[in-house]
Design a protein around this motif. Structure first.
Motif, mmCIF file in Angstrom:
data_model
loop_
_atom_site.group_PDB
_atom_site.id
_atom_site.type_symbol
_atom_site.label_atom_id
_atom_site.label_comp_id
_atom_site.label_asym_id
_atom_site.label_seq_id
_atom_site.Cartn_x
_atom_site.Cartn_y
_atom_site.Cartn_z
ATOM 1 N N GLU A 159 0.948 -1.092 0.061
ATOM 2 C CA GLU A 159 -0.039 -0.073 0.039
ATOM 3 C C GLU A 159 1.011 1.348 -0.002
ATOM 4 O O GLU A 159 1.621 1.537 0.980
ATOM 5 N N PRO A 160 0.820 1.991 -0.786
ATOM 6 C CA PRO A 160 1.655 3.377 -1.055
ATOM 7 C C PRO A 160 1.077 4.243 -0.065
ATOM 8 O O PRO A 160 2.079 5.265 0.186
ATOM 9 N N GLY A 161 -0.123 4.337 0.359
ATOM 10 C CA GLY A 161 -0.493 5.284 1.221
ATOM 11 C C GLY A 161 -1.358 6.503 0.725
ATOM 12 O O GLY A 161 -1.192 6.626 -0.365
ATOM 13 N N LEU A 162 -2.199 6.893 1.331
ATOM 14 C CA LEU A 162 -3.085 8.052 1.063
ATOM 15 C C LEU A 162 -2.295 9.350 1.056
ATOM 16 O O LEU A 162 -1.596 9.778 2.096
ATOM 17 N N VAL A 163 -2.401 9.896 -0.134
ATOM 18 C CA VAL A 163 -1.691 11.550 -0.170
ATOM 19 C C VAL A 163 -2.988 12.408 -0.241
ATOM 20 O O VAL A 163 -3.940 12.299 -1.143
ATOM 21 N N LYS A 164 -2.827 13.315 0.752
ATOM 22 C CA LYS A 164 -4.078 14.356 0.907
ATOM 23 C C LYS A 164 -3.522 15.623 0.749
ATOM 24 O O LYS A 164 -2.356 15.989 1.233
ATOM 25 N N ASP A 165 -4.225 16.540 0.326
ATOM 26 C CA ASP A 165 -3.894 17.970 0.534
ATOM 27 C C ASP A 165 -3.962 18.630 1.787
ATOM 28 O O ASP A 165 -4.978 18.257 2.470
ATOM 29 N N GLY A 166 -2.678 19.019 2.339
ATOM 30 C CA GLY A 166 -2.925 19.845 3.532
ATOM 31 C C GLY A 166 -2.379 18.811 4.565
ATOM 32 O O GLY A 166 -2.579 19.279 5.922
ATOM 33 N N VAL A 167 -1.665 17.660 4.401
ATOM 34 C CA VAL A 167 -1.394 16.622 5.459
ATOM 35 C C VAL A 167 -0.019 17.467 5.930
ATOM 36 O O VAL A 167 0.515 18.206 5.595
ATOM 37 N N GLU A 168 0.436 16.699 6.987
ATOM 38 C CA GLU A 168 1.697 17.172 7.656
ATOM 39 C C GLU A 168 3.067 17.342 6.723
ATOM 40 O O GLU A 168 3.560 18.406 7.072
ATOM 41 N N ALA A 169 3.076 16.513 5.564
ATOM 42 C CA ALA A 169 4.405 16.931 4.899
ATOM 43 C C ALA A 169 4.345 18.114 4.145
ATOM 44 O O ALA A 169 5.145 18.832 4.042
ATOM 45 N N HIS A 170 2.866 18.442 3.733
ATOM 46 C CA HIS A 170 2.639 19.667 3.031
ATOM 47 C C HIS A 170 2.912 20.905 3.971
ATOM 48 O O HIS A 170 3.536 22.007 3.802
ATOM 49 N N LEU A 171 2.398 20.834 5.156
ATOM 50 C CA LEU A 171 2.244 21.960 6.040
ATOM 51 C C LEU A 171 3.766 22.153 6.449
ATOM 52 O O LEU A 171 4.254 23.203 6.788
#
Length: 231
Positions: free
Chosen positions: A103-115
């Motif tokens: 599972e590559p994982g869910l990429v969401k707009d605004g998650v910790e990595a973007h913040l």
């Protein structure tokens, strides 16, 4: 993963006793050993489940159960507790098994990595005269999101979350404990930054001398300009 649609009854024993009467349900057996029992409703939440580590096995069907039409008897027992699920299957309508792979994982707009990335580019939000030292600053128990230093030589260990909860404060507290042992980083203090910070997390952070900062994601990425608002 194995997905079985079956006419079944489910009994749970452990911290309490629970019973699901005979009905048609979806049984999800995952590669990690977990079992989830779903109905046609309730959104994502299963009616009952057993989380790993657990052991799945098929038991011989007792004569009394066989007389009542039970075809298969499943037992899922937790490896560390006495929790157990017993599934009596009367009819199998569908039985599909499929290897899903990694599972590559869910990429969401605004998650910790973007913040984290945006805050690293806008460290002035943490105070005047701030300079980024490094993202993912290492500690023996994992990296703290940002290490920042002020023009007066004070270091800030910054943990960035989308939702700031007690677990995040505890995580930052552990990082600070290790970072505080490095004389090259003293003085150092913690900053807990998130889009939303729960009241309980804020109270705990303040009690431990950790500053809380609420991040406006839209403003940080230039989508929403406060000066353009009418209200």
């Amino acid at each position: 993963m194995r997905i079985v649609i079956a006419d079944c009854a489910v009994d749970y024993s452990g911290r309490l006793e629970a019973h699901l009467e005979r009905a048609t349900r979806v049984l999800m057996l995952k590669a990690d050993g977990s079992l989830l029992v779903h109905s046609d409703g309730g959104s994502y939440k299963p009616l009952n489940w057993m989380s790993p580590p657990c052991v799945f096995r098929t038991l011989p069907v007792p004569d009394l159960d066989a007389e009542q039409g039970v075809l298969e008897l499943w037992e899922v027992s937790h490896s560390k507790t006495d929790d157990k699920l017993l599934v009596r299957i009367y009819t199998i309508h569908a039985d599909v098994e499929q290897e899903l792979g990694i599972e590559p994982g869910l990429v969401k707009d605004g998650v910790e990595a973007h913040l984290q990335k945006l805050l690293a580019q806008q460290v002035h939000l943490l105070g005047e005269g701030m300079r980024l030292v490094r993202r993912e600053y290492p500690t023996p128990i994992g990296p703290v999101d940002l290490m920042v230093v002020s023009d007066t030589g004070e270091y800030l260990a910054v943990e960035v979350k989308r939702r700031g909860e007690i677990d995040g404060v505890e995580q930052l507290t552990r990082y600070l404990e290790y970072l505080g042992r490095d004389t090259n980083l003293t003085p150092i203090r913690g900053v807990f930054a998130a889009q939303i910070i729960k009241p309980q997390a804020r109270v705990l952070a303040q009690d431990r001398g950790i500053e809380c900062i609420v991040l406006d994601y839209d403003v940080m990425r230039g989508v929403d300009n406060p000066e353009d608002r009418l209200f």
